[in-house]
Motif scaffolding. Structure first.
Motif, mmCIF file in Angstrom:
data_model
loop_
_atom_site.group_PDB
_atom_site.id
_atom_site.type_symbol
_atom_site.label_atom_id
_atom_site.label_comp_id
_atom_site.label_asym_id
_atom_site.label_seq_id
_atom_site.Cartn_x
_atom_site.Cartn_y
_atom_site.Cartn_z
ATOM 1 N N PHE A 264 87.426 69.895 -7.281
ATOM 2 C CA PHE A 264 88.295 69.084 -6.430
ATOM 3 C C PHE A 264 89.242 68.225 -7.260
ATOM 4 O O PHE A 264 90.396 68.000 -6.878
ATOM 5 N N LYS A 265 88.779 67.782 -8.409
ATOM 6 C CA LYS A 265 89.662 67.034 -9.308
ATOM 7 C C LYS A 265 90.823 67.916 -9.759
ATOM 8 O O LYS A 265 91.977 67.471 -9.844
ATOM 9 N N ALA A 266 90.524 69.182 -10.043
ATOM 10 C CA ALA A 266 91.568 70.109 -10.476
ATOM 11 C C ALA A 266 92.596 70.337 -9.374
ATOM 12 O O ALA A 266 93.809 70.344 -9.623
ATOM 13 N N ILE A 267 92.135 70.514 -8.156
ATOM 14 C CA ILE A 267 93.046 70.728 -7.029
ATOM 15 C C ILE A 267 93.930 69.505 -6.824
ATOM 16 O O ILE A 267 95.137 69.622 -6.589
ATOM 17 N N ASP A 268 93.333 68.325 -6.918
ATOM 18 C CA ASP A 268 94.108 67.082 -6.762
ATOM 19 C C ASP A 268 95.162 66.927 -7.860
ATOM 20 O O ASP A 268 96.134 66.192 -7.688
ATOM 21 N N SER A 269 94.958 67.624 -8.977
ATOM 22 C CA SER A 269 95.822 67.427 -10.147
ATOM 23 C C SER A 269 96.768 68.598 -10.399
ATOM 24 O O SER A 269 97.306 68.727 -11.498
ATOM 25 N N GLY A 270 96.964 69.460 -9.402
ATOM 26 C CA GLY A 270 97.997 70.482 -9.519
ATOM 27 C C GLY A 270 97.538 71.915 -9.681
ATOM 28 O O GLY A 270 98.370 72.832 -9.670
ATOM 29 N N VAL A 271 96.235 72.154 -9.849
ATOM 30 C CA VAL A 271 95.741 73.530 -9.917
ATOM 31 C C VAL A 271 95.838 74.140 -8.523
ATOM 32 O O VAL A 271 95.458 73.510 -7.531
ATOM 33 N N SER A 272 96.350 75.355 -8.427
ATOM 34 C CA SER A 272 96.669 75.921 -7.120
ATOM 35 C C SER A 272 95.443 76.314 -6.303
ATOM 36 O O SER A 272 95.428 76.150 -5.090
ATOM 37 N N ARG A 273 94.400 76.817 -6.977
ATOM 38 C CA ARG A 273 93.233 77.274 -6.246
ATOM 39 C C ARG A 273 92.030 77.295 -7.168
ATOM 40 O O ARG A 273 92.160 77.544 -8.367
ATOM 41 N N VAL A 274 90.846 77.029 -6.601
ATOM 42 C CA VAL A 274 89.593 77.130 -7.349
ATOM 43 C C VAL A 274 88.665 78.061 -6.590
ATOM 44 O O VAL A 274 88.491 77.935 -5.375
ATOM 45 N N ILE A 275 88.075 79.012 -7.317
ATOM 46 C CA ILE A 275 87.155 79.973 -6.713
ATOM 47 C C ILE A 275 85.851 79.956 -7.503
ATOM 48 O O ILE A 275 85.863 79.920 -8.738
ATOM 49 N N ILE A 276 84.741 79.983 -6.787
ATOM 50 C CA ILE A 276 83.418 80.067 -7.405
ATOM 51 C C ILE A 276 82.806 81.390 -6.968
ATOM 52 O O ILE A 276 82.683 81.655 -5.769
ATOM 53 N N LYS A 277 82.434 82.237 -7.923
ATOM 54 C CA LYS A 277 82.000 83.590 -7.572
ATOM 55 C C LYS A 277 81.052 84.163 -8.608
ATOM 56 O O LYS A 277 80.852 83.585 -9.686
ATOM 57 N N HIS A 278 80.486 85.318 -8.289
ATOM 58 C CA HIS A 278 79.652 86.054 -9.242
ATOM 59 C C HIS A 278 80.557 86.684 -10.286
ATOM 60 O O HIS A 278 81.665 87.128 -9.990
ATOM 61 N N ALA A 279 80.075 86.745 -11.519
ATOM 62 C CA ALA A 279 80.875 87.325 -12.601
ATOM 63 C C ALA A 279 81.253 88.777 -12.310
ATOM 64 O O ALA A 279 82.309 89.247 -12.732
ATOM 65 N N LYS A 280 80.405 89.482 -11.560
ATOM 66 C CA LYS A 280 80.689 90.892 -11.256
ATOM 67 C C LYS A 280 81.859 91.041 -10.289
ATOM 68 O O LYS A 280 82.420 92.139 -10.150
ATOM 69 N N ASN A 281 82.242 89.938 -9.624
ATOM 70 C CA ASN A 281 83.335 89.975 -8.658
ATOM 71 C C ASN A 281 84.636 89.408 -9.208
ATOM 72 O O ASN A 281 85.538 89.022 -8.456
ATOM 73 N N LEU A 282 84.751 89.376 -10.527
ATOM 74 C CA LEU A 282 85.929 88.777 -11.152
ATOM 75 C C LEU A 282 87.231 89.386 -10.647
ATOM 76 O O LEU A 282 88.216 88.676 -10.423
#
Length: 291
Positions: A264-282
Motif C-alpha cells: 500500500f505504501k508503494a501504491i500511495d507513492s506512484g507504483v501503478s499496481r501490486v500483485i501477490i501471487k504464486h511464483a508459478k503464476n509469474l
C-alpha cells in the motif's frame, strides 16, 4: 513498463520451484528487477549453528551473530546461485547488495513499539542490526543504467548505512522501496526520438522520461488466502479497509503484514499496481491485486 519482482525464501530454498521461476523470469520481456529473500535457509543455518531465530511480526531480530549468518546466506549463496541460474537461462544478471555501488542505504532501526498479534497492548522491540530503507535512499539512476544496458539487477536483503556497517532489511521493504524509487525517477532516454520508446509513459517539461512500474510479490501460495490451509481461498482484491479487517481478524499475520503494508505504501507513492501471487503464476494474471 518496469516490473519489480520479489521472490520469497520458500521459493529460493526449493530447487524445483526456483528453476521453474527462473525459466519464466528469463522469458519475461522488458525491463525487470529481481529482489529475493532467503529467510528459510537463513533460519536453517542459524539452527545448524545452535542459534535460535527470533521473529517479531514477520521480521527477523538481527544481533551481530545473526547479521553474519544472513549476510553469508542472502548476499552469498542465495544471490550468486540465482544469478548463475539466470545466466544459464540466457538472462544477463548481476547480483548486488545495497553496499555495492552505494545503491541502497539504510538507517539502523531504533527500538520500536510493536503490537503483537494475540497479545494485548504493545511491546518494545530492539531489532538489532536491521535497516530501514526509504525510496530516496535508493540510487534509481544506477539501476536504470543497468537496465538500459540489458542487465537485470538481482538484489538481496543486505544493505548498509554509509558508515561502514552492514544492515539486514526485510526483502519486501527493499522491493517496495526500489519500485517507488524507479516510479519517481526521471531520466534522459538514450533514444534520439522519445516517441519511439514504447516503455515511456510521459515526458516532463525538462525532457526527462519516467516509466510505469509494477510490483509483484511471488511466494509459495496463489495469493493472499482467507484460509491458510485452503489454497483455493484466494482473496482477489484487497483495499486498505479490507487489510485492516483481515489483520484484526488474524487472517493476515506474520510475514504477510509487512508485505501488505509495503504494498500500500508503494501504491500511495506512484507504483501503478501490486500483485501477490504464486511464483508459478509469474506469467499470468492469477493472484491478489492490491488497490
Amino acid at each position: 513498463m518496469i516490473k519489480v519482482i520479489k521472490i520469497g525464501g520458500n521459493i529460493v530454498d526449493n530447487p524445483e520451484l526456483l528453476a521453474a521461476f527462473v525459466h519464466d523470469f528469463a522469458a519475461m520481456p522488458g525491463m525487470k528487477v529481481l529482489i529475493h529473500g532467503g529467510g528459510v535457509m537463513a533460519s536453517q543455518m542459524q539452527k545448524s549453528m545452535g542459534m535460535t531465530p527470533v521473529m517479531v511480526e514477520g521480521r527477523r531480530v538481527t544481533d551481530e551473530a545473526t547479521l553474519k549468518v544472513v549476510t553469508m546466506v542472502y548476499a552469498g549463496w542465495c544471490n550468486k546461485n540465482i544469478v548463475a541460474l539466470l545466466q544459464g537461462a540466457g538472462c544477463n544478471a548481476i547480483g548486488l547488495c545495497g553496499a555495492d555501488g552505494n545503491v541502497i542505504r539504510a538507517a539502523k532501526r531504533p527500538p520500536v513499539k510493536v503490537e503483537i498479534c494475540d497479545e494485548p497492548g504493545f511491546q518494545m522491540v530492539d531489532y538489532g542490526y536491521v535497516g530501514d530503507v526509504k525510496a530516496d535512499s535508493v540510487d534509481a539512476g544506477f539501476i536504470y543504467s543497468l537496465l538500459e544496458r540489458g542487465i537485470v539487477p538481482v538484489f538481496n536483503a543486505i544493505n548498509h548505512d554509509g558508515e561502514g556497517n552492514l544492515l539486514n532489511t526485510n526483502a519486501d521493504t527493499i522491493a517496495s522501496s526500489v519500485a517507488i524509487a524507479l516510479a519517481a525517477y526521471k531520466y534522459r532516454s538514450r533514444r534520439d526520438i522519445c516517441s519511439a520508446c514504447e516503455d515511456c509513459i510521459h515526458c516532463s517539461d525538462d525532457g526527462r522520461l519516467t516509466h510505469e512500474v509494477e510490483l509483484i510479490y511471488c511466494f509459495e501460495k496463489d495469493g493472499v488466502l482467507y484460509d491458510k490451509d485452503d489454497d483455493s481461498s484466494v482473496i482477489a482484491e484487497i483495499d486498505r479497509d479490507k487489510f485492516a479487517e483481515l489483520k484484526s481478524g488474524g487472517i493476515v499475520a506474520d510475514g504477510m503484514i509487512p508485505k501488505l503494508t509495503n504494498s500500500f505504501k508503494a501504491i500511495d507513492s506512484g507504483v501503478s499496481r501490486v500483485i501477490i501471487k504464486h511464483a508459478k503464476n509469474l506469467l499470468n494474471d492469477k493472484g491478489t491485486v492490491l488497490q
